[in-house]
Scaffold this active site. Sequence first.
Site, short mmCIF file in Angstrom:
data_model
loop_
_atom_site.label_atom_id
_atom_site.label_comp_id
_atom_site.label_asym_id
_atom_site.label_seq_id
_atom_site.Cartn_x
_atom_site.Cartn_y
_atom_site.Cartn_z
CD GLU A 188 19.33 -43.23 -11.50
OE1 GLU A 188 18.92 -42.15 -11.08
OE2 GLU A 188 18.67 -43.99 -12.24
CB SER B 63 17.90 -39.59 -13.87
OG SER B 63 16.55 -39.22 -13.97
NE ARG C 149 16.13 -42.97 -8.69
CZ ARG C 149 14.99 -42.58 -8.09
NH1 ARG C 149 14.63 -43.10 -6.94
NH2 ARG C 149 14.22 -41.68 -8.66
C1 LIG Z 1 13.85 -43.28 -20.14
C2 LIG Z 1 14.24 -43.83 -18.80
C3 LIG Z 1 13.57 -43.42 -17.66
C4 LIG Z 1 13.91 -43.93 -16.41
N1 LIG Z 1 13.24 -43.49 -15.31
C5 LIG Z 1 13.53 -43.97 -14.09
C6 LIG Z 1 12.83 -43.53 -12.93
O1 LIG Z 1 11.91 -42.74 -13.02
N2 LIG Z 1 13.19 -44.05 -11.73
C7 LIG Z 1 14.20 -44.95 -11.60
O2 LIG Z 1 14.46 -45.36 -10.47
N3 LIG Z 1 14.88 -45.40 -12.68
C8 LIG Z 1 14.58 -44.93 -13.91
N4 LIG Z 1 15.28 -45.35 -15.01
C9 LIG Z 1 16.37 -46.33 -14.84
C10 LIG Z 1 15.96 -47.79 -15.12
O3 LIG Z 1 14.80 -47.86 -15.85
C11 LIG Z 1 15.77 -48.58 -13.83
O4 LIG Z 1 16.93 -48.53 -13.05
C12 LIG Z 1 15.43 -50.03 -14.10
O5 LIG Z 1 15.11 -50.69 -12.89
C13 LIG Z 1 16.54 -50.78 -14.80
O6 LIG Z 1 16.01 -52.01 -15.24
P1 LIG Z 1 16.73 -52.90 -16.33
O7 LIG Z 1 16.02 -54.20 -16.37
O8 LIG Z 1 16.82 -52.16 -17.61
O9 LIG Z 1 18.16 -53.07 -15.67
P2 LIG Z 1 19.56 -53.14 -16.39
O10 LIG Z 1 19.89 -51.81 -16.96
O11 LIG Z 1 19.63 -54.29 -17.29
O12 LIG Z 1 20.49 -53.39 -15.14
C14 LIG Z 1 20.65 -52.39 -14.15
C15 LIG Z 1 21.47 -52.98 -13.01
O13 LIG Z 1 20.73 -54.02 -12.38
C16 LIG Z 1 21.41 -55.28 -12.49
N5 LIG Z 1 20.37 -56.26 -12.77
C17 LIG Z 1 19.44 -56.21 -13.75
N6 LIG Z 1 18.58 -57.25 -13.62
C18 LIG Z 1 18.98 -57.97 -12.56
C19 LIG Z 1 18.51 -59.16 -11.92
N7 LIG Z 1 17.42 -59.82 -12.33
N8 LIG Z 1 19.22 -59.64 -10.86
C20 LIG Z 1 20.32 -59.00 -10.40
N9 LIG Z 1 20.81 -57.86 -10.96
C21 LIG Z 1 20.14 -57.35 -12.02
C22 LIG Z 1 22.41 -55.10 -13.61
O14 LIG Z 1 23.54 -55.93 -13.42
C23 LIG Z 1 22.76 -53.63 -13.47
O15 LIG Z 1 23.70 -53.47 -12.44
C24 LIG Z 1 14.96 -44.86 -16.29
C25 LIG Z 1 15.63 -45.29 -17.45
C26 LIG Z 1 15.28 -44.79 -18.69
C27 LIG Z 1 15.98 -45.27 -19.91
#
Ligand SMILES: Cc1cc2nc3c(=O)[nH]c(=O)nc-3n(C[C@H](O)[C@H](O)[C@H](O)COP(=O)(O)OP(=O)(O)OC[C@H]3O[C@@H](n4cnc5c(N)ncnc54)[C@H](O)[C@@H]3O)c2cc1C
Length: 498
Positions: free
Chosen positions: A486, A390, A316
């Site tokens: 996380e 998580s 992570r």
């Molecule tokens: C129900 C649920 C289940 C999940 N299950 C998992 C799992 O099984 N495994 C896991 O690893 N994660 C899991 N996650 C966490 C999440 O889905 C991941 O971390 C995902 O990659 C976040 O994507 P996002 O586009 O929503 O990022 P955001 O929440 O928008 O951003 C997350 C971080 O990344 C940065 N960021 C976003 N996009 C970019 C970009 N293009 N360039 C640079 N920085 C960027 C943001 O500034 C922030 O720091 C889960 C979340 C939820 C709600």
Amino acid sequence: MSPSSPVLRSLSDRVRQVLLFELGGLVLITPPFVWLSGVPLLESLGLLAIIAFIAAVWNGAYNTAFDWVEGRLTGRTADRRPWPLRVGHALGFESGLLLISLPVIMWWTGMDWLTALIADIGLALSYVAYAFVFNLAYDRAFPIAAPAPDPAPRIETDADLSALNTLGLRARAARLAVIERADQVAALTARADWAGTPRLVLGGGSNVVLDGDFPGWVLRVAIPGREQVGEDDTAVLVRAGGGENWHDFVRWTLEQGWGGLENLSLIPGTVGAAPIQNIGAYGLELAERFDHLEAVSLEDGRVRRFDAADCRFGYRDSVFKREEAGRWLIASVTFRLPRVWRPVTGYAELAQELARRGPPEPTPLEVSDAVIDIRRRKLPDPAELGNAGSFFKNPVVDADTLAALRARPPDLPAYPQPGGRSKLAAGWLIEHAGWKGRDLGPVGSYERQALVLVNRGGATGADVRRLAEAIRADVAERFGVELEVEPQIVSVPPSGRP
Ligand SMILES: Cc1cc2nc3c(=O)[nH]c(=O)nc-3n(C[C@H](O)[C@H](O)[C@H](O)COP(=O)(O)OP(=O)(O)OC[C@H]3O[C@@H](n4cnc5c(N)ncnc54)[C@H](O)[C@@H]3O)c2cc1C
């Protein structure tokens, strides 16, 4: 260009097209008309000038309408019109003109309607041939330039972010820019109000805790695109835009017949965010399928390639959460999907689900379906109950710490890691600290998975922080283990950086 906004000729171009057409028509068609109809030269010129005037008005209206409809239906510009449609275009023009000009010929020359019709048809046929050649020559001589894409992104001020984070926390951004192309970042960095202003890159908002309003720039990544970009003996290289929905992209790769990402199905968020914390699930991490990414500097808009070694992926974790935090916008990610696919079924729950479902040798799509089913059973859908997945990382401890811990709860699950270390289940620790299903104000620990914190309605970032702190303190006191949050907690002091 989207079919809903066809590219048309400019007004000045259209005027030039009409004038050249009519002038050319007069010069080329009057002499044969005089000869064939017997109408004297001056009278013929007068008649053809009147018809030319009518035709000019008709020409402008007809061509504009035709180009518009063609562009809307096909997304094509007139200069790329196929041959059969060119014939239809010229015929349509002349049929319309025939109907309009027939009464004019009868009135000007005194011909009866049949003679006038024959003369009109003769004129029309000549003009069909002429229009066909003229428009072809004109389109070749003056092609329609596609408008340059606007480098400035769409910007909204005082934007509501509550629908842009899956926890559904109430927060606003001073400015929200929607980034649809990488070069739009450079346009922002050149602005006077960019330097020194806090900035946050946002994907699907599924791994952030918005702790209050954001006083700077929020860049929502919406860069599209999915394509195969190469292949070698061992893998297919597939690139996706940073704004693509992660799960949709995973399913698309599987439908193309490229296995490899199936264990990561249904993780919310975008492709661009996936490398940030090296997303992982069911025994697979993004790093295992990663080739490289392209990121745009938030300082000056330059583009840089990061290979796997540059990203320094961990559990992570990546360089984008540490040294390079807040400095880049990930515009695209390229994956290596193995040519020879083997399912990753080391994770007990997935192995059991696959065994229960049937085929002894599941396909990548079947593994994906199994993962989706497990996730739907265990995790709340953010569209129904706000959450960020998580909330804490699974702590990794050394052998001594584990031995000391095991002395207390004998059934503590621990998964061996390289270097003699062990990964503990944060959810188990939280549950056994008495937090499963318990609320603190409008937020709580999810009743079916203690590791997930949920917004029961109307929560703010401060509510989430308070609950997270209470859980951390209890777990530390009971087990001596420090839990690490996380998601990114986005809180900005009034004058500082996040
Ligand atoms: C129900 C649920 C289940 C999940 N299950 C998992 C799992 O099984 N495994 C896991 O690893 N994660 C899991 N996650 C966490 C999440 O889905 C991941 O971390 C995902 O990659 C976040 O994507 P996002 O586009 O929503 O990022 P955001 O929440 O928008 O951003 C997350 C971080 O990344 C940065 N960021 C976003 N996009 C970019 C970009 N293009 N360039 C640079 N920085 C960027 C943001 O500034 C922030 O720091 C889960 C979340 C939820 C709600």
